[in-house]
Design a protein around this motif. Structure first.
Motif, mmCIF file in Angstrom:
data_model
loop_
_atom_site.group_PDB
_atom_site.id
_atom_site.type_symbol
_atom_site.label_atom_id
_atom_site.label_comp_id
_atom_site.label_asym_id
_atom_site.label_seq_id
_atom_site.Cartn_x
_atom_site.Cartn_y
_atom_site.Cartn_z
ATOM 1 N N PHE A 206 110.182 39.575 10.733
ATOM 2 C CA PHE A 206 111.372 38.834 10.080
ATOM 3 C C PHE A 206 112.584 38.914 11.375
ATOM 4 C CE2 PHE A 206 115.490 39.019 8.254
ATOM 5 C CZ PHE A 206 115.556 37.973 7.414
ATOM 6 N N THR A 207 112.503 40.078 12.003
ATOM 7 C CA THR A 207 113.568 39.830 13.032
ATOM 8 C C THR A 207 113.451 39.117 14.209
ATOM 9 O OG1 THR A 207 114.021 42.480 12.608
ATOM 10 C CG2 THR A 207 114.653 41.554 14.646
ATOM 11 N N ALA A 208 112.028 39.106 14.578
ATOM 12 C CA ALA A 208 111.404 38.326 15.619
ATOM 13 C C ALA A 208 111.656 36.877 15.395
ATOM 14 C CB ALA A 208 110.263 38.776 15.871
ATOM 15 N N SER A 209 111.747 36.522 13.993
ATOM 16 C CA SER A 209 111.739 34.878 13.735
ATOM 17 C C SER A 209 112.948 34.358 14.170
ATOM 18 C CB SER A 209 111.540 34.919 12.233
ATOM 19 O OG SER A 209 112.560 35.383 11.280
ATOM 20 N N ARG A 232 112.257 28.144 11.336
ATOM 21 C CA ARG A 232 112.059 29.908 11.197
ATOM 22 C C ARG A 232 110.896 30.334 10.600
ATOM 23 N NH1 ARG A 232 114.517 34.323 9.566
ATOM 24 N NH2 ARG A 232 115.886 33.155 8.105
ATOM 25 N N LYS A 233 110.623 29.606 9.239
ATOM 26 C CA LYS A 233 109.402 30.482 8.377
ATOM 27 C C LYS A 233 108.160 29.952 9.153
ATOM 28 C CE LYS A 233 107.913 30.371 3.703
ATOM 29 N NZ LYS A 233 107.861 29.879 2.401
ATOM 30 N N GLU A 234 107.934 29.009 9.964
ATOM 31 C CA GLU A 234 106.813 28.780 10.393
ATOM 32 C C GLU A 234 106.578 29.756 11.496
ATOM 33 O OE1 GLU A 234 106.078 23.787 9.580
ATOM 34 O OE2 GLU A 234 107.474 24.677 11.272
ATOM 35 N N PHE A 235 107.586 29.895 12.334
ATOM 36 C CA PHE A 235 107.581 30.768 13.571
ATOM 37 C C PHE A 235 107.138 32.070 12.806
ATOM 38 C CE2 PHE A 235 109.950 32.924 16.951
ATOM 39 C CZ PHE A 235 109.193 32.538 18.123
ATOM 40 N N PHE A 236 107.916 32.478 11.899
ATOM 41 C CA PHE A 236 107.736 33.945 11.286
ATOM 42 C C PHE A 236 106.045 33.906 11.093
ATOM 43 C CE2 PHE A 236 106.651 36.391 7.134
ATOM 44 C CZ PHE A 236 107.287 37.365 7.487
ATOM 45 N N GLU A 237 105.377 33.072 10.414
ATOM 46 C CA GLU A 237 103.947 33.275 10.231
ATOM 47 C C GLU A 237 103.185 33.136 11.453
ATOM 48 O OE1 GLU A 237 102.532 33.717 7.481
ATOM 49 O OE2 GLU A 237 104.252 33.183 6.256
ATOM 50 N N ILE A 240 103.506 36.832 12.538
ATOM 51 C CA ILE A 240 102.522 37.735 11.807
ATOM 52 C C ILE A 240 101.045 37.474 12.149
ATOM 53 C CG2 ILE A 240 101.454 37.877 9.692
ATOM 54 C CD1 ILE A 240 103.936 39.161 9.316
ATOM 55 N N ASP A 241 100.683 36.272 12.673
ATOM 56 C CA ASP A 241 99.234 36.062 12.968
ATOM 57 C C ASP A 241 98.945 36.676 14.406
ATOM 58 O OD1 ASP A 241 98.839 34.503 10.644
ATOM 59 O OD2 ASP A 241 99.066 32.671 11.984
ATOM 60 N N MET A 242 99.997 36.718 15.284
ATOM 61 C CA MET A 242 99.807 37.340 16.663
ATOM 62 C C MET A 242 99.796 38.597 16.409
ATOM 63 S SD MET A 242 98.860 37.203 19.620
ATOM 64 C CE MET A 242 99.225 35.197 19.912
ATOM 65 N N GLN A 243 100.594 39.291 15.621
ATOM 66 C CA GLN A 243 100.621 40.701 15.195
ATOM 67 C C GLN A 243 99.149 41.242 14.690
ATOM 68 O OE1 GLN A 243 103.878 41.886 13.001
ATOM 69 N NE2 GLN A 243 104.666 42.877 14.799
ATOM 70 N N ILE A 246 96.679 41.198 17.948
ATOM 71 C CA ILE A 246 97.031 42.244 18.771
ATOM 72 C C ILE A 246 96.556 43.520 18.414
ATOM 73 C CG2 ILE A 246 99.597 42.498 18.754
ATOM 74 C CD1 ILE A 246 99.889 42.494 21.482
ATOM 75 N N GLY A 247 96.966 43.747 17.021
ATOM 76 C CA GLY A 247 96.563 45.121 16.208
ATOM 77 C C GLY A 247 98.004 45.749 16.333
ATOM 78 N N GLY A 248 98.952 45.451 15.286
ATOM 79 C CA GLY A 248 100.148 46.330 15.190
ATOM 80 C C GLY A 248 101.247 45.497 14.367
ATOM 81 N N GLY A 249 101.867 46.411 13.472
ATOM 82 C CA GLY A 249 103.134 45.818 12.792
ATOM 83 C C GLY A 249 102.537 45.296 11.418
ATOM 84 N N GLY A 250 103.537 44.631 10.907
ATOM 85 C CA GLY A 250 103.309 44.232 9.427
ATOM 86 C C GLY A 250 104.494 43.661 8.874
ATOM 87 N N ARG A 251 104.386 43.291 7.498
ATOM 88 C CA ARG A 251 105.550 42.561 6.968
ATOM 89 C C ARG A 251 106.534 43.507 6.414
ATOM 90 N NH1 ARG A 251 103.831 37.128 5.490
ATOM 91 N NH2 ARG A 251 101.851 36.746 6.280
ATOM 92 N N THR A 252 107.433 44.011 7.470
ATOM 93 C CA THR A 252 108.260 44.784 7.188
ATOM 94 C C THR A 252 109.476 44.009 6.066
ATOM 95 O OG1 THR A 252 108.208 45.743 9.067
ATOM 96 C CG2 THR A 252 110.232 46.488 7.750
ATOM 97 N N ASN A 253 109.671 42.996 6.639
ATOM 98 C CA ASN A 253 110.432 42.198 5.653
ATOM 99 C C ASN A 253 109.670 40.788 5.284
ATOM 100 O OD1 ASN A 253 113.187 43.670 5.687
ATOM 101 N ND2 ASN A 253 113.117 43.612 7.963
ATOM 102 N N ALA A 254 110.322 40.145 4.666
ATOM 103 C CA ALA A 254 109.713 38.859 4.297
ATOM 104 C C ALA A 254 110.675 38.070 3.726
ATOM 105 C CB ALA A 254 108.513 38.909 3.235
ATOM 106 N N PHE A 255 110.450 36.637 3.810
ATOM 107 C CA PHE A 255 111.281 35.456 3.242
ATOM 108 C C PHE A 255 111.287 35.399 1.836
ATOM 109 C CE2 PHE A 255 110.758 34.039 7.655
ATOM 110 C CZ PHE A 255 111.754 33.530 8.052
#
Length: 255
Positions: A206-209, A232-237, A240-243, A246-255
């Motif tokens: 969410f922050t990264a978006s 920004r919502k598309e970028f958020f997705e 998420i897909d890249m995370q 790569i193996g790490g992170g998650g949906r700490t926040n969401a739209f």
């Protein structure tokens, strides 16, 4: 575009030659003036080490870091101190506000060190306070502020020197979702309207978006890049897909 940050063959290693651990391994990338770039990756990827080197807190084992055309890894301590104070702004998770100073004085502090004219200092603080929506907090002390307000004051202190680059290390890590969204909107406005270059480490999609581009690192090397081209919502997705890849992170926040 003009490169404001140019990282070349950056390596950071610990230990001896026979038993060496590379936290960063021949990492190269650049950031253009006015970009809002995020750095992401799983735990242990080297994000914090990279941020510490880019913000001149520590030195690399090998390689160079150019900011505004100047190789900061070659500066002497006095030159580096001056460079830090005049060219770089810092926003960190723990705020680092002085409890004995008001909001206004906390923001003013880096300008006072440089002994700028009082009228210039007052004008800068006023502009920053208006941009961050904290004009009504100028006479309050840190223990009278909410966590979100403290982080905006810390952001104001970083912005008031009119730096070439702002480094933000997990700036929303201590904030609730509402305060985080407020701070990120202010940073995005600063980036858009004043063309301030921002480099931000975060684990949160969410922050990264709010960024324009994300650099992903894993095991100290460049893994992938995601560039915002739609909403920004598309970028958020995409993040998420890249995370997930790569193996790490998650949906700490969401739209």
């Amino acid at each position: 575009m003009v490169k404001i940050i140019d990282v070349k063959h950056l390596t950071k290693a610990y230990g001896t030659h026979l038993n060496q651990t590379k936290v960063l391994d021949n990492l190269s990338f650049s950031v253009d003036k006015g970009e809002f770039v995020g750095i992401m990756g799983p735990s242990g990827a080297g994000k914090t080490t990279l941020m510490n080197i880019l913000s001149s807190i520590s030195l690399p084992t090998m390689g160079s870091v150019y900011i505004g055309g100047q190789d900061i890894t070659r500066l002497k301590e006095k030159e580096l101190s001056d460079f830090r104070r005049k060219k770089i702004g810092f926003i960190f998770q723990d705020f680092n506000l002085l409890d004995t100073l008001t909001t206004k004085d906390n923001i003013l502090l880096p300008l006072a060190i440089d002994k700028l004219p009082i009228e210039e200092m007052e004008n800068r603080v006023k502009r920053v306070a208006e941009l961050l929506g904290i004009s009504y907090l100028m006479d309050r002390y840190p223990d009278e502020l909410s966590v979100g307000q403290k982080q905006r004051v810390a952001a104001g202190r970083a912005m008031v020197v009119q730096p070439e680059v702002i480094f933000a290390d997990e700036p929303t890590g201590s904030l609730d979702s509402k305060s985080a969204a407020e701070l990120l909107r202010y940073l995005a406005e600063l980036n858009l309207h004043q063309e301030t270059t921002i480099l931000m480490v975060t684990h949160d999609p969410f922050t990264a978006s709010y960024c324009n581009r994300i650099l992903f690192i894993k095991d100290g090397v460049f893994f992938a890049e995601v560039v915002r081209r739609g909403s920004r919502k598309e970028f958020f997705e995409q993040v998420i897909d890249m995370q997930a890849t790569i193996g790490g992170g998650g949906r700490t926040n969401a739209f």
